[in-house]
Design an enzyme around this catalytic site. Sequence first.
Site, PDB file in Angstrom:
ATOM      1  N   PRO A  19       0.846  -1.197   0.000  1.00  0.00           N
ATOM      2  CA  PRO A  19       0.000   0.000   0.000  1.00  0.00           C
ATOM      3  C   PRO A  19       0.877   1.241   0.000  1.00  0.00           C
ATOM      4  O   PRO A  19       1.823   1.343   0.772  1.00  0.00           O
ATOM      5  CB  PRO A  19      -0.787  -0.130   1.309  1.00  0.00           C
ATOM      6  CG  PRO A  19       0.113  -0.935   2.204  1.00  0.00           C
ATOM      7  CD  PRO A  19       0.840  -1.896   1.304  1.00  0.00           C
ATOM      8  N   MET A  20       0.580   2.180  -0.896  1.00  0.00           N
ATOM      9  CA  MET A  20       1.339   3.432  -0.971  1.00  0.00           C
ATOM     10  C   MET A  20       0.364   4.586  -1.129  1.00  0.00           C
ATOM     11  O   MET A  20      -0.427   4.616  -2.073  1.00  0.00           O
ATOM     12  CB  MET A  20       2.326   3.396  -2.140  1.00  0.00           C
ATOM     13  CG  MET A  20       3.436   2.375  -1.987  1.00  0.00           C
ATOM     14  SD  MET A  20       4.577   2.356  -3.401  1.00  0.00           S
ATOM     15  CE  MET A  20       3.581   1.461  -4.617  1.00  0.00           C
ATOM     16  N   ALA A  21       0.430   5.526  -0.195  1.00  0.00           N
ATOM     17  CA  ALA A  21      -0.496   6.658  -0.188  1.00  0.00           C
ATOM     18  C   ALA A  21      -0.386   7.455  -1.477  1.00  0.00           C
ATOM     19  O   ALA A  21       0.711   7.818  -1.913  1.00  0.00           O
ATOM     20  CB  ALA A  21      -0.219   7.554   1.013  1.00  0.00           C
ATOM     21  N   CYS A 103       3.091   2.891   9.244  1.00  0.00           N
ATOM     22  CA  CYS A 103       3.249   4.166   8.554  1.00  0.00           C
ATOM     23  C   CYS A 103       4.069   5.124   9.414  1.00  0.00           C
ATOM     24  O   CYS A 103       3.739   5.361  10.579  1.00  0.00           O
ATOM     25  CB  CYS A 103       1.893   4.785   8.244  1.00  0.00           C
ATOM     26  SG  CYS A 103       2.028   6.380   7.391  1.00  0.00           S
ATOM     27  N   LYS A 142       0.628  -5.096   8.951  1.00  0.00           N
ATOM     28  CA  LYS A 142       1.858  -4.563   8.352  1.00  0.00           C
ATOM     29  C   LYS A 142       2.495  -3.595   9.341  1.00  0.00           C
ATOM     30  O   LYS A 142       1.839  -2.670   9.824  1.00  0.00           O
ATOM     31  CB  LYS A 142       1.569  -3.862   7.028  1.00  0.00           C
ATOM     32  CG  LYS A 142       2.844  -3.453   6.281  1.00  0.00           C
ATOM     33  CD  LYS A 142       2.522  -2.915   4.894  1.00  0.00           C
ATOM     34  CE  LYS A 142       3.799  -2.739   4.060  1.00  0.00           C
ATOM     35  NZ  LYS A 142       4.680  -1.681   4.596  1.00  0.00           N
ATOM     36  N   GLY A 204      10.514  -3.608   1.755  1.00  0.00           N
ATOM     37  CA  GLY A 204      11.538  -2.579   1.835  1.00  0.00           C
ATOM     38  C   GLY A 204      12.657  -2.801   0.839  1.00  0.00           C
ATOM     39  O   GLY A 204      13.383  -3.786   0.933  1.00  0.00           O
ATOM     40  N   ASP A 205      12.797  -1.901  -0.140  1.00  0.00           N
ATOM     41  CA  ASP A 205      13.881  -1.923  -1.127  1.00  0.00           C
ATOM     42  C   ASP A 205      13.869  -3.163  -2.017  1.00  0.00           C
ATOM     43  O   ASP A 205      14.913  -3.536  -2.562  1.00  0.00           O
ATOM     44  CB  ASP A 205      15.242  -1.812  -0.442  1.00  0.00           C
ATOM     45  CG  ASP A 205      15.435  -0.477   0.270  1.00  0.00           C
ATOM     46  OD1 ASP A 205      14.685   0.463  -0.042  1.00  0.00           O
ATOM     47  OD2 ASP A 205      16.326  -0.383   1.125  1.00  0.00           O
ATOM     48  N   GLY A 227       6.990  -2.180  -3.219  1.00  0.00           N
ATOM     49  CA  GLY A 227       6.366  -0.869  -3.196  1.00  0.00           C
ATOM     50  C   GLY A 227       6.862   0.000  -4.332  1.00  0.00           C
ATOM     51  O   GLY A 227       6.391  -0.089  -5.465  1.00  0.00           O
ATOM     52  N   ARG A 228       7.861   0.837  -4.039  1.00  0.00           N
ATOM     53  CA  ARG A 228       8.340   1.801  -5.026  1.00  0.00           C
ATOM     54  C   ARG A 228       8.904   1.137  -6.280  1.00  0.00           C
ATOM     55  O   ARG A 228       8.934   1.762  -7.344  1.00  0.00           O
ATOM     56  CB  ARG A 228       9.395   2.704  -4.377  1.00  0.00           C
ATOM     57  CG  ARG A 228       8.779   3.707  -3.371  1.00  0.00           C
ATOM     58  CD  ARG A 228       9.828   4.452  -2.598  1.00  0.00           C
ATOM     59  NE  ARG A 228      10.473   3.594  -1.604  1.00  0.00           N
ATOM     60  CZ  ARG A 228      11.475   3.987  -0.817  1.00  0.00           C
ATOM     61  NH1 ARG A 228      11.942   5.220  -0.935  1.00  0.00           N
ATOM     62  NH2 ARG A 228      12.000   3.165   0.059  1.00  0.00           N
TER      63      ARG A 228
END
Length: 328
Positions: A19-21, A103, A142, A204-205, A227-228
């Site tokens: 999940p990413m805002a 978060c 999470k 993460g990463d 994520g990213r």
Amino acid sequence: MTVLFPFDVGTSCPVLLAPMAGITDLPFRRVVAGFGASLVVSEMVASEDMVRARPSTRAKAELGVADGQTAVQLAGREAHWMAEAARMMAGQGARIIDINMGCPAKKVVGGLSGSALMRDLDHALRLIDAVVGVVDVPVTLKTRLGWDDDCLNAPELARRAAGAGVRMVTIHGRTRCQFYKGQADWSAIAPVVQAVNVPVVANGDITSPHAARQALMQSGAAGVMVGRGAQGRPWRLAQIAAVLAGQPVLPAPQGADLVALVGAHYEAILGFYGRDLGLRVARKHLGWYAEAAGGGASARRAVLTATAPAQVLALLPDLLTPDQEAAA
């Protein structure tokens, strides 16, 4: 130890969308899911705002719950609102309720939600108990390694959460005080894996198949969350999953296929948000697509300053064509 995921994994090692805002809205989740992600998670939704039906929160939670592998992530600090929001989402068809206790944003932590709950595990468990107690669908969690290097209590939180009925735990390999700085410590997730008998997912990463393999090896986790690494590359999760399963990896879309994909995503954004807001929301995605494709700066400027959807669509072939001068 064999662990059972609370959803259809679909592969030997699930790869989940984080999940990413402001990013993992319904249009983006559908693009990622279309490539075969094991699970996609909604943007974090404030539980009280959801129940009180504030329009912006409802827009975030436009979940497409009839879609396949979708989880709804809730955040909050009061058991009543967490329970009511979970009951509402489950009633609308959400297959999984995920609780956010990771978060790091100041406005979230300042409201004693998100990773602030790692400083008060008794209260964190009251929220978990409240959610688990009112829904029949699986509840997941999470969180992070801890608040800071002096408070690395993720194993204890995970153990207590699993005892309360949580079916899966995702750990971002940083503390809250690290925010997103430095490198995620995947090896620090290993104590969490050892503390529970439910699946643990490393986050993460994780931006490539190599990073995913390293994360799994160092953590002992049963899956990974991206994520990213999916920004501008919604196919990346499927590529990682294929490598981890020892299967052929489909190449990233290029040329006309990439233009068609981005064009469909762009039009879905406009349909979801409306023209004016959609134009603004779409710009960040178009920028990420251009970066991934190696598009030239002039094409990027033209697209990101365009104010007419037809103009944007006409410019996509230029935006998504690698800049030969930059590559030379």
